[in-house]
Each structure stands twice: as structure tokens, then as C-alpha cells.
Design a protein around this motif. Structure first.
Motif, PDB file in Angstrom:
ATOM      1  N   LYS A   9       0.757  -1.301   0.098  1.00  0.00           N
ATOM      2  CA  LYS A   9       0.074  -0.012  -0.156  1.00  0.00           C
ATOM      3  C   LYS A   9       0.951   1.136  -0.196  1.00  0.00           C
ATOM      4  O   LYS A   9       1.991   1.196   0.369  1.00  0.00           O
ATOM      5  CB  LYS A   9      -1.040  -0.036   1.245  1.00  0.00           C
ATOM      6  CG  LYS A   9      -0.198   0.258   2.558  1.00  0.00           C
ATOM      7  CD  LYS A   9      -0.219   1.564   3.098  1.00  0.00           C
ATOM      8  CE  LYS A   9       1.138   1.985   3.877  1.00  0.00           C
ATOM      9  NZ  LYS A   9       1.709   1.263   4.826  1.00  0.00           N
ATOM     10  N   PRO A  28      -3.887   0.918  -2.705  1.00  0.00           N
ATOM     11  CA  PRO A  28      -2.959  -0.703  -2.716  1.00  0.00           C
ATOM     12  C   PRO A  28      -2.099  -0.368  -3.996  1.00  0.00           C
ATOM     13  O   PRO A  28      -2.231   0.357  -4.778  1.00  0.00           O
ATOM     14  CB  PRO A  28      -4.219  -1.384  -3.122  1.00  0.00           C
ATOM     15  CG  PRO A  28      -5.178  -0.738  -3.866  1.00  0.00           C
ATOM     16  CD  PRO A  28      -5.164   0.472  -3.335  1.00  0.00           C
ATOM     17  N   THR A  30      -0.376  -3.264  -6.255  1.00  0.00           N
ATOM     18  CA  THR A  30      -0.518  -4.725  -6.339  1.00  0.00           C
ATOM     19  C   THR A  30       0.690  -5.188  -6.970  1.00  0.00           C
ATOM     20  O   THR A  30       0.892  -6.552  -7.107  1.00  0.00           O
ATOM     21  CB  THR A  30      -1.686  -5.008  -7.423  1.00  0.00           C
ATOM     22  OG1 THR A  30      -1.539  -4.067  -8.568  1.00  0.00           O
ATOM     23  CG2 THR A  30      -3.100  -4.837  -6.582  1.00  0.00           C
ATOM     24  N   ALA A 154      -8.444  -3.724  -0.648  1.00  0.00           N
ATOM     25  CA  ALA A 154      -7.402  -3.746  -1.929  1.00  0.00           C
ATOM     26  C   ALA A 154      -8.135  -2.681  -2.828  1.00  0.00           C
ATOM     27  O   ALA A 154      -8.340  -2.781  -4.108  1.00  0.00           O
ATOM     28  CB  ALA A 154      -7.152  -4.932  -2.501  1.00  0.00           C
TER      29      ALA A 154
END
Ligand code: MEV
Length: 308
Positions: A9, A28, A30, A154
Motif C-alpha cells: 500500500k 493498494p 499490487t 485492496a
């Protein structure tokens, strides 16, 4: 066997002030993930394997306040399981340890999901986030809850401590370059230093938190309406206030300056500060040049990420 992953994050705006009830924006990332895999352990007992931190141990041999032991035991008690089945909890993470991006919270979320599923009682997001929050307290005493929230859901979150989660929308996608100083900086320390500072003069530091709050509101409006370029100068302002709060460092300031020199529209530290990570807002095509400038200025790692 069950597997679950949770993202890294970044805090876009509002770190530290968020501990004092002001809002913050987080998204978030990823490209980096913590992954937990739970499988049967034919040799009996509960094993915990985390090669990133050179850990290979029976759960019973870990101190009860070890962050991994704490999170695993919290799942057993949340599910009212007094004699858990033999299993191995294997944890891997590409999220830098003890940096702004590192999240004990990502590891916690991945473990809570994989383990509760393995035990046949997958937990809903709200419970996952609450358990990860409890585990966060081991990492840094008085967490606001923003890390476990953005990682569990997320999604981009507008977060105020103890308020229901609010997702914010991104009008037009924008690009960030993340620069990692490579310097381990436990959030616990910067958070408690800010607390000490605040206690010396609550009015003065409360005003700094209020200024950060204004920046967060303006940034949210701009992001939602697609005027993402406007958040560059807000990042610069937020960074200056974080410097005042003493949570920047020579290395972070060097990367922030390098970002601005190489054409970034704004830059700031992200997360607990002192070491860890910083972010710069860039035109997409300029991302490689800014990443290169970060590396020349000492960044150990860079990540280009798109928000929205
Ligand atoms: C850490 O990612 C963000 C801080 O504001 C701490 C917290 O909110 O718990 C520094």
C-alpha cells in the motif's frame, strides 16, 4: 492447501495526522504482495515458515507476542478453535521489510485469509481487517487502522480512524513512481516520536494536522474529478508538513528533490517516514526518467504504479 495474497500500500496523503483523527488517502500497490499458504503438516504440530525473515519454527516455540504467532493465534481464537489441526503456514513477501511499503498488515491479511479458509471458516473482510488491526498493534502501538483497511479491501480508501470505510473514486488514472530508500524505519518509532512532539505543544501540532487535513480534502476532490495534475503541489505541501513533524530524513529529502528536478509534478515521503519510501507524481512517459533519477540519488528500488 489454501493460499491468499495481499497487496502493498501507499499513503497518498495524510500519514501521521491520521493517527490523530484526521483523514488520509491510501491506495493498494499490487506489484508487491504478501502471500500465505497453509497446508497439512504430516509431521504434526503447527509450523511457521517465513524465509524472508529467516524464520522456520514451531508455533509453540515463538514468543506469544511475536507478530506472526499473535496473528495465527488470533485466528484460532476468533474461530473458537482450541486444538487446531496440524498445519504449515508458509509466508512469502515481495514487500520491503520495515519500509513505508512494508506492511505487517499485508502479511497479517494474507495469513488470516489463508488460515481461516484452511480451517473451513473463511472470515469476511470486516473480521479480517479487525484481526489485522489487532496484529498491527504489535508493530506500532497506536496504529490508525489505515494500513489494514486499504490492504484488506485492496481499493483506494479515504480513511478516518474509527469511522466506516469509504472508498474514493479515481476520475482519471495517474502514475506514481515509488522510490525506496532501502533504509529500515519501523513505523512504531516515527509514530511515537510524533506523539512525543504533539504532547509538547498540542495546539501547535494540532494546527499542522489541520493543515494536512485541508490538503487531504483538496487532493480527494482533485483525484475524483480527474484533475490529477493538481495533486503535485499538494504532495509538495504535505511533504513540507511531514518535514516539520520531523519524520523525513536526508535520504528521503534527496529522493524528493531528485524527483522534482527530473520533472515530477510533486513528491513526498509516504508512510511512517525516516526511511522507507517516497512517491512522485509523474506524466506517464516521464516515469522511467524519474525512476532513473531516484536510483542515481540512492534509491535501492523503484516501482512505477498506476492509480485508478
Ligand atoms: C503508516 O503507514 C501510516 C501512519 O500514519 C501510521 C498509522 O496511520 O497507523 C504513519
Amino acid at each position: 492447501m489454501t493460499t491468499s495474497s495481499a497487496p502493498g500500500k501507499i499513503i497518498l496523503f495524510g500519514e501521521h495526522a491520521v493517527v490523530y483523527g484526521r483523514p488520509a488517502l491510501a491506495v493498494p500497490v499490487t506489484q508487491v504482495q504478501a502471500t500465505a499458504t497453509v497446508s497439512e503438516n504430516s509431521r504434526g504440530g503447527i509450523r511457521v515458515e517465513a524465509p524472508n525473515i529467516n524464520l522456520s519454527s514451531d508455533l509453540s516455540r515463538l514468543a506469544p507476542d511475536h507478530p506472526l504467532a499473535a496473528v495465527i493465534n488470533s485466528v484460532f481464537s476468533a474461530l473458537s478453535i482450541s486444538s487446531p489441526s496440524d498445519c504449515t503456514v508458509y509466508i512469502q513477501s515481495t514487500i520491503p521489510v520495515a519500509a513505508g511499503l512494508w506492511s505487517g498488515a499485508a502479511v497479517s491479511v494474507a495469513v488470516i485469509r489463508a488460515l481461516s479458509e484452511f480451517l473451513g471458516q473463511p472470515l469476511p473482510n470486516e473480521r479480517v481487517s479487525t484481526l489485522a488491526y489487532e496484529a498491527e498493534k504489535f508493530h506500532h502501538g497506536t496504529p490508525s487502522g489505515i494500513d489494514n483497511t486499504v490492504i484488506t479491501y485492496a481499493r483506494p480508501v479515504y480513511f478516518i480512524k474509527s469511522k466506516p470505510i469509504e472508498i474514493f473514486s479515481v476520475g482519471k488514472p495517474f502514475t506514481l513512481v515509488i522510490g525506496d530508500t532501502g533504509i529500515p524505519a519501523p513505523t512504531k518509532e516515527s509514530v511515537s516520536d510524533v506523539r512525543r512532539l504533539w504532547e509538547t505543544d498540542k495546539t501547535r501540532w494540532g494546527k499542522v494536522f489541520d493543515e494536512i487535513e485541508k490538503i487531504v480534502h483538496e487532493a480527494k476532490k482533485k483525484i475524483e474529478s480527474g484533475e490529477w495534475k493538481g495533486i503535485g503541489s499538494l504532495m509538495d505541501q504535505n511533504h513540507a508538513l511531514l518535514q516539520e513533524l520531523t519524520v523525513s530524513s536526508v535520504e528521503l529529502d534527496r529522493l524528493v528533490a531528485a524527483g522534482r528536478r527530473s520533472g515530477a509534478l510533486g513528491a513526498k515521503l509516504s508512510g511512517g517516514g525516516r526511511g522507507g519510501n517516497m512517491i512522485a507524481l509523474v506524466e506517464k512517459e516521464n516515469a522511467p526518467a524519474v525512476a532513473e533519477a531516484f536510483r542515481s540519488a540512492g534509491a535501492k528500488r523503484t516501482i512505477v504504479t498506476q492509480v485508478g
